[in-house]
Write an enzyme that holds these catalytic residues in place. Structure first.
Site, PDB file in Angstrom:
ATOM      1  N   HIS A  80      -2.611   1.241   6.925  1.00  0.00           N
ATOM      2  CA  HIS A  80      -2.899   1.397   5.383  1.00  0.00           C
ATOM      3  C   HIS A  80      -3.662   2.041   4.742  1.00  0.00           C
ATOM      4  CE1 HIS A  80      -4.049  -0.780   1.916  1.00  0.00           C
ATOM      5  NE2 HIS A  80      -5.517   0.065   1.961  1.00  0.00           N
ATOM      6  N   HIS A 116      -6.216   2.046  -4.558  1.00  0.00           N
ATOM      7  CA  HIS A 116      -4.811   1.097  -3.477  1.00  0.00           C
ATOM      8  C   HIS A 116      -4.467  -0.076  -3.772  1.00  0.00           C
ATOM      9  CE1 HIS A 116      -7.723  -1.189  -0.836  1.00  0.00           C
ATOM     10  NE2 HIS A 116      -8.534  -0.713  -2.327  1.00  0.00           N
ATOM     11  N   CYS A 171       0.687  -1.484  -0.338  1.00  0.00           N
ATOM     12  CA  CYS A 171      -0.545   0.106  -0.188  1.00  0.00           C
ATOM     13  C   CYS A 171       1.073   1.691   0.239  1.00  0.00           C
ATOM     14  CB  CYS A 171      -1.442   0.258   1.342  1.00  0.00           C
ATOM     15  SG  CYS A 171      -0.212  -0.413   3.005  1.00  0.00           S
TER      16      CYS A 171
END
Length: 364
Positions: free
Chosen positions: A328, A340, A280
């Site tokens: 995240h 993402h 991420c």
């Protein structure tokens, strides 16, 4: 002569005991089976998702340790290079004084001042020589330079030793975090393997459909914009004003988002920073690098790379962070969508912001 006696029949008591034992064994087996049922597809998915999330947390910690290791390696190399150059300079200065002593010896003996100069403690020599008035201006200058170089070298060696210890500890922590990630991913795969091929396919299809719904929403938005009807459709669906406005907050934010869009479909790989695969924070740091902006390596650190903003203020290209520990991160893409690198086994994609616990945005 062979015996023809009839074999002894088991007693009624023995038969009863054997029967009871067999019945108890069957009952225990049944209870064990009931106590340890095969996990359902839903249970497996929940456990796998949890392991993937834990693996991502460990991945971001790994990324931080890896960044620290790389930085320490550069610092150690620079210090060791300084020490080597300083030692070379010190040797050159000592050789110069040694040559002076040799010349005096050949001409009849070494001056007491030079004997002091060549001792192991230049500072002690300066103290003694100044009282004895035995040192010339040139000798004093050379000796002071030697003393300063020795002090600097000592400091640099001590600093290098501390950095090397820190580096060794960091490498050890890096190995631990790597094993932690691999262990969680291995457990997730073992759980998935308990499902039938059909059940695994159904899970994959459900995951794909969820991603496709996000992509379909995105396509609908873009079609509306192309037909001149996007003014209202582009609004933020989270209850705020038209947060996205479909206009990036800056040229660099727009360039970063555009770069990330070229990587849709690239696989999630822990620790990866592109260009073929990403985790991420690897995706966000790579995307902004294409816009000539350097971000820190981890999601937690990237949370401090700009100004924090609320959900209603988001514009395309802003960073968006999820979960309480900020493990995240992605890029806001407008229309309540995040672009993402989701998790192991998934590819870079658009997804609804509502699928994860949003914390705040960051404007670079």
């Amino acid at each position: 002569m062979a015996s023809h006696r009839r074999p002894k029949q088991p007693s009624r008591t023995r038969v009863t005991v054997l029967t009871a034992t067999a019945a108890a064994a069957v009952a225990l087996s049944s209870q064990a089976a009931q106590a340890d049922p095969q996990p359902s597809k839903k249970d497996v998915k929940a456990q796998v998702d949890k392991l993937y999330e834990e693996a991502e947390v460990a991945t971001e910690k790994y990324n931080g340790a890896k960044e620290k290791q790389d930085s320490l390696e550069k610092q150690v190399d620079a210090l060791q290079d300084k020490v080597a150059r300083g030692q070379g300079e010190l040797n050159k200065l000592r050789n110069g004084l040694g040559s002076m002593a040799t010349a005096q010896y050949r001409s009849g003996g070494v001056d007491p001042s030079l004997q002091l100069i060549l001792s192991s403690d230049p500072d002690d020599y300066l103290d003694k020589a100044s009282t004895l008035n035995q040192v010339t201006s040139k000798q004093a200058g050379s000796l002071k330079k030697i003393a300063d170089t020795q002090r600097t070298l000592k400091q640099q060696r001590e600093e290098a030793a501390l950095k090397l210890k820190d580096l060794a500890d960091t490498r050890k922590a890096l190995g631990t975090k790597k094993r932690d990630i691999q262990d969680k991913l291995s457990k997730a795969q073992t759980l998935l393997n308990t499902l039938t091929a059909k059940e695994r396919a159904e899970l994959a299809k459900a995951e794909e459909e969820r991603a496709n719904r996000s992509n379909a929403d995105r396509s609908k938005l873009e079609d509306g914009k192309d037909s001149g009807q996007g003014g209202e459709q582009g609004g933020n669906q989270d209850g705020g004003a038209d947060a996205g406005n479909n206009v990036p907050t800056s040229g660099r934010a727009g360039a970063a988002l555009a770069a990330a869009q070229t990587k849709i479909g690239s696989p999630y790989v822990w620790g990866a920073t592109g260009p073929g695969s990403f985790d991420c924070s690897g995706l966000t740091s790579w995307a902004y690098a294409q816009a000539d902006v350097k971000l820190d390596r981890t999601s937690e650190a990237q949370a401090n790379n700009g100004t924090r903003i609320g959900r209603s203020a988001l514009k395309p290209g802003d960073l968006v962070l999820f979960y309480g520990d900020l493990h995240h991160i992605g890029l806001y893409a407008g229309n309540n969508q995040v672009l993402h690198a989701p998790k192991p086994g998934a590819n870079v994609r658009y997804e609804s912001m509502d699928n994860m616990p949003f914390q705040f945005g960051v404007r670079i």
